[in-house]
Scaffold this active site. Structure first.
Site, PDB file in Angstrom:
ATOM      1  N   GLN B 255       0.827  -1.205   0.000  1.00  0.00           N
ATOM      2  CA  GLN B 255       0.000   0.000   0.000  1.00  0.00           C
ATOM      3  C   GLN B 255       0.865   1.260   0.000  1.00  0.00           C
ATOM      4  O   GLN B 255       0.590   2.230  -0.704  1.00  0.00           O
ATOM      5  CB  GLN B 255      -0.909  -0.006   1.236  1.00  0.00           C
ATOM      6  CG  GLN B 255      -2.192   0.750   1.062  1.00  0.00           C
ATOM      7  CD  GLN B 255      -2.972   0.280  -0.161  1.00  0.00           C
ATOM      8  OE1 GLN B 255      -3.463   1.102  -0.906  1.00  0.00           O
ATOM      9  NE2 GLN B 255      -3.069  -1.016  -0.408  1.00  0.00           N
ATOM     10  N   HIS B 258       2.223   2.907  -3.215  1.00  0.00           N
ATOM     11  CA  HIS B 258       1.305   3.605  -4.119  1.00  0.00           C
ATOM     12  C   HIS B 258       1.592   5.093  -4.171  1.00  0.00           C
ATOM     13  O   HIS B 258       1.547   5.715  -5.233  1.00  0.00           O
ATOM     14  CB  HIS B 258      -0.143   3.441  -3.650  1.00  0.00           C
ATOM     15  CG  HIS B 258      -0.874   2.349  -4.342  1.00  0.00           C
ATOM     16  ND1 HIS B 258      -1.066   2.326  -5.690  1.00  0.00           N
ATOM     17  CD2 HIS B 258      -1.494   1.239  -3.871  1.00  0.00           C
ATOM     18  CE1 HIS B 258      -1.753   1.246  -6.019  1.00  0.00           C
ATOM     19  NE2 HIS B 258      -2.018   0.570  -4.941  1.00  0.00           N
ATOM     20  N   GLU B 323     -10.111   1.632   3.713  1.00  0.00           N
ATOM     21  CA  GLU B 323     -10.431   1.225   2.341  1.00  0.00           C
ATOM     22  C   GLU B 323     -10.249  -0.298   2.178  1.00  0.00           C
ATOM     23  O   GLU B 323     -11.178  -1.002   1.816  1.00  0.00           O
ATOM     24  CB  GLU B 323      -9.487   1.973   1.391  1.00  0.00           C
ATOM     25  CG  GLU B 323      -9.753   1.691  -0.079  1.00  0.00           C
ATOM     26  CD  GLU B 323      -8.659   2.280  -0.970  1.00  0.00           C
ATOM     27  OE1 GLU B 323      -7.594   2.680  -0.448  1.00  0.00           O
ATOM     28  OE2 GLU B 323      -8.857   2.318  -2.200  1.00  0.00           O
ATOM     29  N   HIS B 324      -9.036  -0.782   2.440  1.00  0.00           N
ATOM     30  CA  HIS B 324      -8.749  -2.220   2.366  1.00  0.00           C
ATOM     31  C   HIS B 324      -8.522  -2.743   3.776  1.00  0.00           C
ATOM     32  O   HIS B 324      -7.636  -2.250   4.469  1.00  0.00           O
ATOM     33  CB  HIS B 324      -7.471  -2.494   1.579  1.00  0.00           C
ATOM     34  CG  HIS B 324      -7.459  -1.917   0.203  1.00  0.00           C
ATOM     35  ND1 HIS B 324      -6.833  -0.725  -0.092  1.00  0.00           N
ATOM     36  CD2 HIS B 324      -7.988  -2.361  -0.967  1.00  0.00           C
ATOM     37  CE1 HIS B 324      -6.971  -0.466  -1.383  1.00  0.00           C
ATOM     38  NE2 HIS B 324      -7.665  -1.435  -1.945  1.00  0.00           N
ATOM     39  N   ASP B 357      -6.750  -5.974  -5.994  1.00  0.00           N
ATOM     40  CA  ASP B 357      -6.448  -4.885  -6.928  1.00  0.00           C
ATOM     41  C   ASP B 357      -6.615  -5.326  -8.374  1.00  0.00           C
ATOM     42  O   ASP B 357      -6.933  -4.518  -9.238  1.00  0.00           O
ATOM     43  CB  ASP B 357      -4.994  -4.420  -6.761  1.00  0.00           C
ATOM     44  CG  ASP B 357      -4.822  -3.535  -5.544  1.00  0.00           C
ATOM     45  OD1 ASP B 357      -5.841  -3.081  -4.995  1.00  0.00           O
ATOM     46  OD2 ASP B 357      -3.664  -3.315  -5.138  1.00  0.00           O
ATOM     47  N   HIS B 416     -53.922  19.094  -4.279  1.00  0.00           N
ATOM     48  CA  HIS B 416     -53.603  17.676  -4.110  1.00  0.00           C
ATOM     49  C   HIS B 416     -54.869  16.905  -3.731  1.00  0.00           C
ATOM     50  O   HIS B 416     -55.166  15.857  -4.293  1.00  0.00           O
ATOM     51  CB  HIS B 416     -52.548  17.485  -3.008  1.00  0.00           C
ATOM     52  CG  HIS B 416     -51.150  17.781  -3.451  1.00  0.00           C
ATOM     53  ND1 HIS B 416     -50.737  19.023  -3.865  1.00  0.00           N
ATOM     54  CD2 HIS B 416     -50.044  16.980  -3.540  1.00  0.00           C
ATOM     55  CE1 HIS B 416     -49.450  18.988  -4.188  1.00  0.00           C
ATOM     56  NE2 HIS B 416     -49.013  17.752  -4.010  1.00  0.00           N
TER      57      HIS B 416
END
Lengths: 425, 425
Positions: B255, B258, B323-324, B357, B416
């Protein structure tokens, strides 16, 4: 109102104007809203109390007590109690069909893939007050959250002059809402997005509102989720000569009475019907209680369009992508397959849009201004979120590891490749 | 990296910092992005070409030809072709499980209520180029749109120095994308949101990007729908002593490589494991190809947390809402029920995040920075929208009309009420 024919020379330009009806110009209110958000972040409840004094002219407690809710529920008529309960039950039954389940899928290696469904922890519902109070909006926002399994529901609504509509208080009681607050506008949205001492920070904010509310929702989006950005209400009716023109006129007017900016459209292949409906509208209009609002809406924001045939009628309605779409004619459901863009579709001679506003069952919080091209009605799905599940067994891992390493290397991510490689040993 | 214990005196403050990792400060880039959006609206393709010259230093055609795509696909190695096809098939199979069906429900009167599912007409996918090109992101964004049934898919990607990654071109060919354009950043988002002569206006924009892209997506939200506002990538690992510490270290580093702003967290009840993983990380780090990026990420954005026990471990990971999320231990799936907030959950010893991924099947476009509290992974649901269906028969109408009129009158909406009343006669 506009009376157009699709064969008119300038029709394309006129249609473009109708399609652009949804343009909300937020640029003017944005600095004001930003100021309110910053102030709520900095001063919390103090800022909210100041706003209540300034905008709604009261100094009441922020929190609405459960006593007030119970008292209101006890006070409303039996008829209204029954109507409220009937609406509650029908809306709940419909939304329960939207509940999604966590699922698992097993691949050919016996590895597990899936999707877990979890409600958000806290939801914040904005219910407008002011000009008109809409208890039905509270039902429509709260019930999907309740069905989704949201543990904590927060409601904000302005108390103009310190007063809150009795039926709204009664609905809070019926729904079992524990946390409701007297605060409106951008301040309410900021409070729910970032939290104050009194008002808990939520994960999702839903509900309709004016331009300040819509702008605030857009500005806090990303820090919380929101349902959609909505503008004035609107209706589109598809009809032919099988319909009673008086009914169509009434349905168009029921939208027009909402708001001077509300839009009403009739698209029909019949010029005879078009003229009849137009005549009916102008006959009824002056006698309505809300004639002033409805007249402005009809004058500036309504259109009757005569199309070549039913094919073109359906096509034009898809282009308009209206919030409420009535197909008020015999064999209305024959056209259902071809309707691509609409918030809610009302079929047949016995489904006036008003039924959807209160108790047919589906939600009345719907995409406006053409956004039905990409937004959905408010639903249980607005109050849940998903997590992917991946569980590879040794066999599955072995079958995929080579390809995974090749792709990681091709993307230049060596550590990704290594994280797979170490497990192959 | 931070090494924290939940019993530390300052732990709450430290946790708060970790929880606030997602704060994207858009205020500085907002005026720039607004300028780009306005320019694209005003000058269309001319503006885009100017941006390509200025930011990406090229004067190539905006549109990527099908010839370039085919050529690239023919040129890539058989291994990569197979890997790409395997990824395509697995991602497709998973996302097909997400397809929702139009449903109908019949109430006790035989009236029809339902929900119609329709794909959006056009989807716009943003695929970053620049520092690294990610063909996998194209698969992950395009396949859910294809499965949803979107007729027209538009792809925008920057061609830095005029070049586009060959594997990305090959993936465009494999996916059968007909409309792809060389344009990046806020300009690409504006072009897809409002349309230019070359680039069609879309209904939904998805895909990851830098702060300019994220800000542009937020600014066009409402005029189109978007998937989410995402920030730097991140991983959280839950593990105990049943795991190989080298594996955990590798996953955290995968990670970190990245992005300097990527975050990596290990939460464990075992101080022994915590120390081992820390040692492993510093052993591997200097030898990585992307050591510079990974080192900055680990130094500034990584944390190892020693918790009291597994209960607290799970609780802390829910607070971080990563996230993960890997649960890398024996009987990992025992904890699945208690995970409330995570983009994707990776279970067991053979599920490194990298598998997700590329080709496990679920989407790799996931909510970051704690937004897993309210956002879902990218999915088929991002490319469809729903319309409610209401068709009351005479019996159903009669059963509901009284309550509907009562509620309409209580809300002060006479027209209405009248739209219902006229049908009772």
């Amino acid at each position: 109102m506009k009376f157009l024919k699709s064969c008119d020379a300038n029709f394309k330009d006129e249609l473009k104007i109708l399609k652009n009806r949804g343009n909300l110009d937020m640029s003017k209110v944005m600095p004001i809203v930003q100021g309110i958000i910053d102030d709520v972040k900095a001063r919390g409840d103090e800022s909210l109390k100041e706003q209540n004094l300034k905008f709604d002219k009261h100094t009441k407690e922020l929190e609405i007590s459960s006593y007030e809710m119970k008292k209101a529920y006890d006070e409303i008529s039996t008829n209204l109690k029954n109507a409220l309960n009937l609406a509650y039950e029908r809306i709940k039954t419909y939304h329960e069909k939207q509940l999604e389940k966590t699922w698992l899928h097993f691949d050919e290696y016996g590895s597990v893939l899936g999707q877990k469904v979890t409600p958000v922890d806290r939801a914040g519902l904005y219910i407008p007050g002011g000009k008109a109070a809409y208890p039905s909006s509270l039902l429509m926002n709260a019930i999907p959250a309740i069905v989704a399994g949201v543990k904590e529901i927060v409601v904000c609504t302005p108390a103009v002059g310190g007063e809150i509509n009795n039926l709204l208080l009664a609905a809070l009681y019926l729904l079992g809402i524990k946390k409701a607050f007297r605060i409106g506008g951008a301040g309410a949205i900021a409070a729910m997005a970032y939290g104050t001492n009194s008002i808990p920070k939520v994960d999702v904010i839903t509900g309709p509102g004016n331009i300040f509310v819509a702008t605030a929702k857009k500005m806090v989006f990303g820090d919380v989720n929101i349902d959609m950005i909505a503008g004035p209400s609107e209706i589109g009716v598809i009809a032919d000569e099988s319909v009673n023109p008086h009914h169509v006129a009434m349905d168009l007017l029921s939208q027009a009475e909402h708001d001077e900016l509300a839009s009403s459209f009739l698209v029909t292949p019949s010029e005879i019907l078009a003229n009849k409906v137009k005549d009916e509208i102008y006959k009824i209009l002056p006698n309505l209680k809300r004639t002033e609002i409805a007249t402005k809406s009809i004058e500036n924001r309504a259109a009757i369009i005569v199309a070549k045939d039913m094919d073109e009628t359906v096509e034009l309605m898809n282009e308009l992508a209206v919030e409420h779409l009535e197909i008020a004619m015999d064999s209305a459901s024959d056209y259902l397959a071809r309707i691509k863009h609409a918030g809610a579709i009302f079929l047949g001679h016995y489904t006036p849009e008003a039924m959807g506003d209160y108790l047919a069952g589906p939600n009345h919080t719907l995409p406006t201004g053409g956004t039905a091209r990409f937004y959905s009605p408010l639903g249980v799905y607005n109050f849940i979120k998903k997590s992917s599940i991946i569980s590879l067994n040794k066999t599955g891992f072995d079958a995929l590891s080579r390809a995974c390493m090749d792709l990681a290397l091709a993307e230049g991510l060596e550590a990704h490749k290594l994280s797979v490689e170490v497990r192959t040993k």
